[in-house]
Enzyme design. Structure first.
Site, PDB file in Angstrom:
ATOM      1  N   HIS A 105     -38.045  84.082  16.934  1.00 44.25           N
ATOM      2  CA  HIS A 105     -38.457  84.448  15.566  1.00 44.25           C
ATOM      3  C   HIS A 105     -39.683  85.341  15.612  1.00 44.25           C
ATOM      4  CE1 HIS A 105     -41.767  81.619  16.050  1.00 44.25           C
ATOM      5  NE2 HIS A 105     -40.881  80.845  16.655  1.00 44.25           N
ATOM      6  N   ASP A 112     -35.482  79.192  21.652  1.00 43.76           N
ATOM      7  CA  ASP A 112     -36.158  78.618  20.496  1.00 43.76           C
ATOM      8  C   ASP A 112     -35.079  78.376  19.441  1.00 43.76           C
ATOM      9  OD1 ASP A 112     -38.184  77.600  18.955  1.00 43.76           O
ATOM     10  OD2 ASP A 112     -39.335  79.452  18.803  1.00 43.76           O
ATOM     11  N   GLU A 161     -35.473  78.854  15.614  1.00 44.95           N
ATOM     12  CA  GLU A 161     -35.512  79.519  14.315  1.00 44.95           C
ATOM     13  C   GLU A 161     -34.605  80.739  14.257  1.00 44.95           C
ATOM     14  OE1 GLU A 161     -38.013  78.441  16.091  1.00 44.95           O
ATOM     15  OE2 GLU A 161     -39.223  77.098  14.869  1.00 44.95           O
ATOM     16  N   GLU A 185     -45.000  84.665  19.460  1.00 49.03           N
ATOM     17  CA  GLU A 185     -44.456  83.981  20.641  1.00 49.03           C
ATOM     18  C   GLU A 185     -43.715  84.962  21.558  1.00 49.03           C
ATOM     19  OE1 GLU A 185     -42.299  80.479  19.239  1.00 49.03           O
ATOM     20  OE2 GLU A 185     -43.864  80.160  17.742  1.00 49.03           O
ATOM     21  N   HIS A 193     -38.130  74.567  21.665  1.00 45.66           N
ATOM     22  CA  HIS A 193     -38.414  74.256  20.257  1.00 45.66           C
ATOM     23  C   HIS A 193     -38.892  72.804  20.104  1.00 45.66           C
ATOM     24  CE1 HIS A 193     -38.050  74.250  15.912  1.00 45.66           C
ATOM     25  NE2 HIS A 193     -37.315  73.153  16.004  1.00 45.66           N
ATOM     26  N   HIS A 225     -43.615  82.445  12.267  1.00 47.19           N
ATOM     27  CA  HIS A 225     -44.823  81.689  12.593  1.00 47.19           C
ATOM     28  C   HIS A 225     -45.209  81.988  14.034  1.00 47.19           C
ATOM     29  CE1 HIS A 225     -41.755  79.017  14.294  1.00 47.19           C
ATOM     30  NE2 HIS A 225     -42.692  78.505  15.059  1.00 47.19           N
TER      31      HIS A 225
HETATM   32 ZN    ZN Z   1     -39.265  76.830  17.329  1.00 51.07          ZN
END
Ligand code: ZN
Length: 274
Positions: A104, A8, A10, A135, A60, A116
């Protein structure tokens, strides 16, 4: 040993704002290169640790961030969207273990860069069999269904803490210390890439000698609770067959196993789109 490196953005080295991870922003071009470099560090370490095969999955946005022309030539890349398993695409194809790079913390976490859960514009909370999850929990549970443990995670200190709550014994790599959603004390790439490579080497070596975290197991059937930011999003998502309305913003559904729960979750979040 076949390793899946799920990526990902972030939690990548240097990232602190949405501008860094938004393809429409000029800054993004810098950070997709740093993303590729963090991944290359993990690949380098994994091969030093004795892995036979590495598949990288870009998870992402539209999953087309990693620069293929700069990727370590020993790896293969899952790119583009939609794919059947999204952030862990390829997990059903004989993967022995996984590493999460650039992850993240879940929505609502304090001191966590860009916290998030799947969609910052739509999803408030997600429960997996009653347990709050982001996630990290969702993806590690899908890996667990296929018997693959998550050996290591890179990101800020809050993502690493969340990972340790899901995966006992996971190797933590803290590439930045968040002090808010949009601020952190950063380590430079030269430092983080060394940390990532050394940790990946150690984690893979451990796995090969029988010392590694266990795959995350999920009780079946799997119940997903999904709370949106606004009630109109639940109005749309409730159209999904088999889902029930819990309150203004929350729906719930039960699926036979983790892969079908993961797909139903993604379907509901897609339905909720404005
Ligand atoms: Zn992401």
């Amino acid at each position: 040993m076949k390793l899946l490196i799920a990526v990902d953005m972030e939690g990548i080295t240097g990232v602190v704002t949405w501008n860094h991870v938004d393809p429409s922003h000029a800054e993004y071009q810098r950070f997709r290169r740093l993303m590729t470099q963090d991944v290359n560090a993990a690949i380098r370490g994994a091969f030093l640790g004795g892995v036979d095969e590495v598949v990288v999955t870009d998870g992402h946005w539209n999953s087309d961030n990693i620069l293929i022309e700069e990727l370590d030539s020993r790896a293969r890349l899952n790119s583009g969207t939609p794919s059947p398993f999204s952030m862990v695409q390829g997990i059903d194809n004989g993967v022995d273990a996984a590493i999460f790079v650039g992850y993240h913390a879940r929505m609502g976490t304090a001191s966590a860069i860009l916290d998030h859960t799947w969609s910052s514009a739509r999803v408030q909370n997600v429960w997996l069999n009653g347990r709050l999850t982001g996630e990290i929990g969702l993806n590690s549970s899908v890996c667990g269904h296929f018997g693959a443990p998550v050996l290591m995670l890179t990101g800020d200190q809050s993502a690493n803490k969340e990972a340790a709550e899901w995966v006992t014994g996971i190797t933590n790599v803290i590439v930045k210390r968040a002090s808010s959603r949009w601020s952190a004390e950063l380590l430079p790439p030269e430092v983080t890439q060394k940390m990532i490579a050394e940790s990946a080497e150690r984690a893979v070596r451990g796995f090969r000698s029988g010392i590694s975290p266990a795959p995350v197991k999920t009780e079946t059937p799997v119940t997903i609770g999904l709370e949106f930011l606004n009630s109109d999003m639940a109005d749309k998502a409730i159209l999904m067959p088999g889902s029930s309305r819990i309150d203004g913003r929350k729906i719930e559904f039960t699926m036979p196993d983790m892969p079908s729960a993961y797909k139903a979750f993604r379907a509901a979040v897609t339905l909720a789109q404005r």
